[in-house]
Scaffold this motif. Sequence first.
Motif, short mmCIF file in Angstrom:
data_model
loop_
_atom_site.label_atom_id
_atom_site.label_comp_id
_atom_site.label_asym_id
_atom_site.label_seq_id
_atom_site.Cartn_x
_atom_site.Cartn_y
_atom_site.Cartn_z
N LEU A 146 44.85 29.77 47.01
CA LEU A 146 45.65 30.69 47.82
C LEU A 146 45.42 32.14 47.37
CD1 LEU A 146 47.73 31.35 49.96
CD2 LEU A 146 49.53 30.81 48.30
N ALA A 147 45.32 32.35 46.07
CA ALA A 147 45.08 33.71 45.56
C ALA A 147 43.77 34.25 46.11
CB ALA A 147 45.06 33.69 44.04
N ASP A 148 42.74 33.40 46.14
CA ASP A 148 41.45 33.85 46.67
C ASP A 148 41.54 34.09 48.17
OD1 ASP A 148 38.56 34.35 46.25
OD2 ASP A 148 38.34 32.64 47.59
N GLN A 149 42.31 33.25 48.85
CA GLN A 149 42.50 33.42 50.30
C GLN A 149 43.16 34.76 50.61
OE1 GLN A 149 44.74 30.21 52.18
NE2 GLN A 149 45.52 31.61 53.75
N LEU A 150 44.16 35.12 49.84
CA LEU A 150 44.91 36.35 50.10
C LEU A 150 44.15 37.61 49.67
CD1 LEU A 150 48.48 35.23 48.96
CD2 LEU A 150 47.69 35.56 51.32
N ALA A 151 43.48 37.53 48.52
CA ALA A 151 42.84 38.73 47.96
C ALA A 151 41.35 38.80 48.23
CB ALA A 151 43.10 38.78 46.45
N GLY A 152 40.73 37.66 48.57
CA GLY A 152 39.29 37.67 48.83
C GLY A 152 38.47 38.01 47.60
N ILE A 153 38.89 37.49 46.46
CA ILE A 153 38.24 37.86 45.19
C ILE A 153 36.77 37.45 45.17
CG2 ILE A 153 38.25 37.50 42.70
CD1 ILE A 153 41.28 37.13 42.87
N GLN B 207 34.66 36.73 47.65
CA GLN B 207 33.86 37.43 48.65
C GLN B 207 33.62 38.89 48.24
OE1 GLN B 207 35.62 37.53 52.53
NE2 GLN B 207 33.97 38.72 53.44
N ARG B 208 34.65 39.55 47.75
CA ARG B 208 34.54 40.98 47.46
C ARG B 208 33.79 41.26 46.16
NH1 ARG B 208 38.87 44.63 49.68
NH2 ARG B 208 39.76 43.57 51.47
N THR B 209 33.99 40.40 45.16
CA THR B 209 33.34 40.65 43.87
C THR B 209 31.98 39.99 43.76
OG1 THR B 209 34.32 38.70 42.80
CG2 THR B 209 35.61 40.76 42.76
N GLY B 210 31.71 39.00 44.62
CA GLY B 210 30.47 38.25 44.51
C GLY B 210 30.48 37.27 43.35
N ARG B 211 31.66 36.99 42.81
CA ARG B 211 31.79 36.06 41.69
C ARG B 211 32.32 34.72 42.19
NH1 ARG B 211 32.77 39.47 37.13
NH2 ARG B 211 31.64 41.42 37.53
N ASN B 212 31.68 33.64 41.79
CA ASN B 212 32.18 32.31 42.16
C ASN B 212 33.22 31.78 41.19
OD1 ASN B 212 30.59 31.94 44.50
ND2 ASN B 212 28.81 31.41 43.25
N GLU B 213 33.30 32.40 40.02
CA GLU B 213 34.28 31.97 39.03
C GLU B 213 34.62 33.15 38.12
OE1 GLU B 213 31.11 30.07 35.83
OE2 GLU B 213 32.19 28.76 37.21
N PRO B 214 35.74 33.06 37.42
CA PRO B 214 36.14 34.16 36.53
C PRO B 214 35.18 34.29 35.35
CG PRO B 214 37.96 32.64 36.96
CD PRO B 214 36.73 31.97 37.44
N SER B 215 35.19 35.46 34.72
CA SER B 215 34.42 35.66 33.49
C SER B 215 35.05 34.90 32.35
CB SER B 215 34.37 37.16 33.14
OG SER B 215 33.97 37.94 34.24
#
Length: 234
Positions: free
Chosen positions: A214-221, A223-231
Motif C-alpha cells: 500500500l505504501a508503494d501504491q500511494l507514494a510510487g516509491i 516507480q519514482r526511484t527506480g528501486r525494486n527494494e530498499p537499500s
Amino acid sequence: YSQGIAGIARSMPTSAAADRVAEKLGIEMHETPTGWKFFGNLLDAGMATICGEESAGTGSNHVREKDGLWAVLLWLNIIASRKQSVDAIVREHWATYGRNYYTRHDYEEVDAAIAGKLVEDLRAQLPSLVGKTFGDDLQVAYADDFTYHDPVDGSTSAKQGIRIGFTDGSRLVLRLSGTGTVGATLRLYIERYEAADGEHDLETQLALEPLIELADQLAGIKQRTGRNEPSVIT
C-alpha cells in the motif's frame, strides 16, 4: 525507579508499542519529532523518565543523552528481577498488550529532487485519504504531516514526517532524512498492530506485506526511484 515514572517519550516514527503500555499504566506519553533535543526539553522539565527513538537510541533522566550501557543494565535488571528469559518476557508482553510488527525501509542516495517531489505529492493526497478503505480492512483514520508543539518551550516544529494511520492501529510513516552523504534518504516506517489474542509468530516482513504494498501504491516509491527494494531493511 522507586519514585515512579514521570512520563515516557518516543520519536514519532518509533513503534507505538510503548503507547499501549503507557495508556494501561496511566503514564504520560509524549510523541516528538526525530532528534534527541526534543527529549532533552522533556527530561530537563521532569516530564519524562525514559526516552527512545527508532534508531535504537534509548536513555533515561540520569543523563541528557542516549546511553547504551544504561539500556543493557536495565535489561539485565529486568531479567534478574523477573527470573525469566527475554523470550518469555516479550511473549508475556504480547499476551498483555498485543504485538506491534514494525520495520524500517531505507532508500539511500535517492536523487534529492525526485525524493522531494515524491513527498510533496504524497502530502497533497493526505486530505483525501481519511475514511478510505484499502484492501479488505485497512481504513484510514488519519493522514497528516506531523507537527509538534513543545510543551516546555512553546516552540512548534512542522512537517516532521507524513503519517497515515489506520483504524486497526497500523501506521505508515514517510520522512526524508538529511543524514546521508549523497542525495536524499527516504525512510519508510511500517507498523501493524496485532491484538493480545492475535497472531504473534508471523515473520515480520510477511506480516507487513499488505502495508508495504500500500505504501508503494500511494507514494510510487519503486516507480519514482527506480528501486525494486530498499537499500536497508531494519
